[in-house]
Design a protein around this motif. Structure first.
Motif, PDB file in Angstrom:
ATOM      1  N   ILE A 142       4.584  -3.130   0.635  1.00  0.00           N
ATOM      2  CA  ILE A 142       2.972  -3.771   0.878  1.00  0.00           C
ATOM      3  C   ILE A 142       2.766  -2.333   1.143  1.00  0.00           C
ATOM      4  O   ILE A 142       1.787  -1.838   0.985  1.00  0.00           O
ATOM      5  CB  ILE A 142       3.837  -3.627   2.874  1.00  0.00           C
ATOM      6  CG1 ILE A 142       3.850  -5.525   2.554  1.00  0.00           C
ATOM      7  CG2 ILE A 142       2.171  -3.458   3.440  1.00  0.00           C
ATOM      8  CD1 ILE A 142       4.038  -6.117   3.887  1.00  0.00           C
ATOM      9  N   GLU A 143       4.224  -1.559   1.312  1.00  0.00           N
ATOM     10  CA  GLU A 143       3.245   0.572   1.869  1.00  0.00           C
ATOM     11  C   GLU A 143       3.105   0.788   0.138  1.00  0.00           C
ATOM     12  O   GLU A 143       2.025   1.521   0.061  1.00  0.00           O
ATOM     13  CB  GLU A 143       4.795   0.629   2.217  1.00  0.00           C
ATOM     14  CG  GLU A 143       4.328   2.590   2.072  1.00  0.00           C
ATOM     15  CD  GLU A 143       4.335   3.672   2.903  1.00  0.00           C
ATOM     16  OE1 GLU A 143       3.450   4.751   3.234  1.00  0.00           O
ATOM     17  OE2 GLU A 143       3.832   2.894   4.551  1.00  0.00           O
TER      18      GLU A 143
ATOM     19  N   GLU B 111      -1.627   6.432  -2.878  1.00  0.00           N
ATOM     20  CA  GLU B 111      -1.198   7.594  -3.158  1.00  0.00           C
ATOM     21  C   GLU B 111      -0.315   8.091  -2.308  1.00  0.00           C
ATOM     22  O   GLU B 111      -0.400   9.786  -2.646  1.00  0.00           O
ATOM     23  CB  GLU B 111      -2.868   8.585  -3.016  1.00  0.00           C
ATOM     24  CG  GLU B 111      -3.792   8.197  -3.940  1.00  0.00           C
ATOM     25  CD  GLU B 111      -5.563   8.904  -4.059  1.00  0.00           C
ATOM     26  OE1 GLU B 111      -4.960   9.303  -3.615  1.00  0.00           O
ATOM     27  OE2 GLU B 111      -6.659   7.792  -4.368  1.00  0.00           O
ATOM     28  N   SER B 112      -0.219   7.995  -1.095  1.00  0.00           N
ATOM     29  CA  SER B 112       1.248   8.331  -0.442  1.00  0.00           C
ATOM     30  C   SER B 112       2.063   7.421   0.178  1.00  0.00           C
ATOM     31  O   SER B 112       2.246   7.592   1.257  1.00  0.00           O
ATOM     32  CB  SER B 112       0.396   9.103   0.754  1.00  0.00           C
ATOM     33  OG  SER B 112      -0.622   8.036   1.646  1.00  0.00           O
ATOM     34  N   PHE B 113       2.167   6.306  -0.624  1.00  0.00           N
ATOM     35  CA  PHE B 113       3.540   6.028   0.094  1.00  0.00           C
ATOM     36  C   PHE B 113       5.198   6.345   0.020  1.00  0.00           C
ATOM     37  O   PHE B 113       5.229   7.522  -0.533  1.00  0.00           O
ATOM     38  CB  PHE B 113       3.293   4.543  -1.129  1.00  0.00           C
ATOM     39  CG  PHE B 113       3.968   4.712  -1.790  1.00  0.00           C
ATOM     40  CD1 PHE B 113       5.494   4.437  -2.389  1.00  0.00           C
ATOM     41  CD2 PHE B 113       3.204   4.962  -3.132  1.00  0.00           C
ATOM     42  CE1 PHE B 113       5.474   4.179  -3.811  1.00  0.00           C
ATOM     43  CE2 PHE B 113       4.186   5.217  -4.725  1.00  0.00           C
ATOM     44  CZ  PHE B 113       4.940   4.939  -4.498  1.00  0.00           C
ATOM     45  N   TYR B 114       5.757   5.772   1.007  1.00  0.00           N
ATOM     46  CA  TYR B 114       7.598   6.087   1.292  1.00  0.00           C
ATOM     47  C   TYR B 114       7.914   4.588   0.490  1.00  0.00           C
ATOM     48  O   TYR B 114       8.184   3.624   0.054  1.00  0.00           O
ATOM     49  CB  TYR B 114       7.699   5.964   2.266  1.00  0.00           C
ATOM     50  CG  TYR B 114       6.602   6.991   3.571  1.00  0.00           C
ATOM     51  CD1 TYR B 114       6.544   7.485   3.577  1.00  0.00           C
ATOM     52  CD2 TYR B 114       6.705   6.277   4.667  1.00  0.00           C
ATOM     53  CE1 TYR B 114       6.207   8.761   4.724  1.00  0.00           C
ATOM     54  CE2 TYR B 114       6.180   7.069   5.510  1.00  0.00           C
ATOM     55  CZ  TYR B 114       6.453   8.411   5.149  1.00  0.00           C
ATOM     56  OH  TYR B 114       5.396   8.895   6.292  1.00  0.00           O
ATOM     57  N   SER B 115       8.519   5.349  -0.609  1.00  0.00           N
ATOM     58  CA  SER B 115       8.842   5.088  -1.513  1.00  0.00           C
ATOM     59  C   SER B 115      10.898   4.164  -0.965  1.00  0.00           C
ATOM     60  O   SER B 115      10.560   3.988   0.865  1.00  0.00           O
ATOM     61  CB  SER B 115      10.101   5.813  -2.847  1.00  0.00           C
ATOM     62  OG  SER B 115      10.880   6.251  -1.857  1.00  0.00           O
TER      63      SER B 115
ATOM     64  N   ALA C  67       0.041   0.731   9.707  1.00  0.00           N
ATOM     65  CA  ALA C  67      -0.323   0.023   8.608  1.00  0.00           C
ATOM     66  C   ALA C  67      -0.775  -1.416   8.958  1.00  0.00           C
ATOM     67  O   ALA C  67       0.642  -2.041   9.357  1.00  0.00           O
ATOM     68  CB  ALA C  67      -0.154  -0.132   7.413  1.00  0.00           C
ATOM     69  N   VAL C  68      -1.898  -2.627   9.156  1.00  0.00           N
ATOM     70  CA  VAL C  68      -1.425  -4.204   8.508  1.00  0.00           C
ATOM     71  C   VAL C  68      -1.908  -4.737   7.408  1.00  0.00           C
ATOM     72  O   VAL C  68      -2.852  -4.039   6.649  1.00  0.00           O
ATOM     73  CB  VAL C  68      -2.745  -4.210  10.052  1.00  0.00           C
ATOM     74  CG1 VAL C  68      -2.936  -6.032   9.956  1.00  0.00           C
ATOM     75  CG2 VAL C  68      -2.554  -4.316  11.278  1.00  0.00           C
TER      76      VAL C  68
END
Length: 141
Positions: free
Chosen positions: A19-20, A26-30, A71-72
């Motif tokens: 989901i992230e 462009e800025s997701f947490y793995s 986030a949703v």
């Protein structure tokens, strides 16, 4: 409905990482970053529903919590899930809450202002595209 992710809840962390990446390409947490956060007592990861319709990642910076992500999922927006996550924080934590938001993100800024956040500063050229960050604070009295 809202629960805190416990250490090494791999099934939830896997869902969350997918989901992230979709919400923040462009800025997701793995997955590994999220796993490390779940192991670190200075982070709180709150999810809305087992299907993770929304989530809130907080960092405890000693005297204040900072919103790292909220986030949703697209299909669940405009159902007050983000508001419920923040109200859960407000009702269950005793520290002030800090965040940064893109200056041009008027929808998010209005959302935070309606919850009582105040603008306390600005970081010029903070984001990769040169956009400014607005610093906002919710004081818990």
């Amino acid at each position: 409905m809202i629960k805190e992710i416990k250490i090494n809840d791999e099934k939830i962390l896997e869902k969350l990482s997918v989901i992230e990446e979709k919400i923040f390409p462009e800025s997701f947490y793995s997955y590994e970053t999220l796993k490390n956060m779940s192991l670190d007592k200075n982070y709180k990861i709150l999810i809305f529903d087992e299907d993770i319709k929304g989530y809130l990642i907080l960092h405890d910076s000693y005297d204040i919590y900072e919103i790292m992500k909220i986030a949703v999922k697209q299909e669940y927006r405009n159902q007050k899930i983000g508001k419920k996550l923040l109200y859960y924080y407000i009702e269950n934590f005793d520290k002030n809450l800090f965040l940064e938001v893109r200056e041009n993100n008027q929808i998010a800024r209005k959302f935070y202002e309606n919850l009582g956040f105040l603008q306390v500063g600005k970081r010029k050229n903070y984001y990769n595209n040169g956009e400014n960050a607005i610093l906002m604070l919710l004081e818990k009295n």
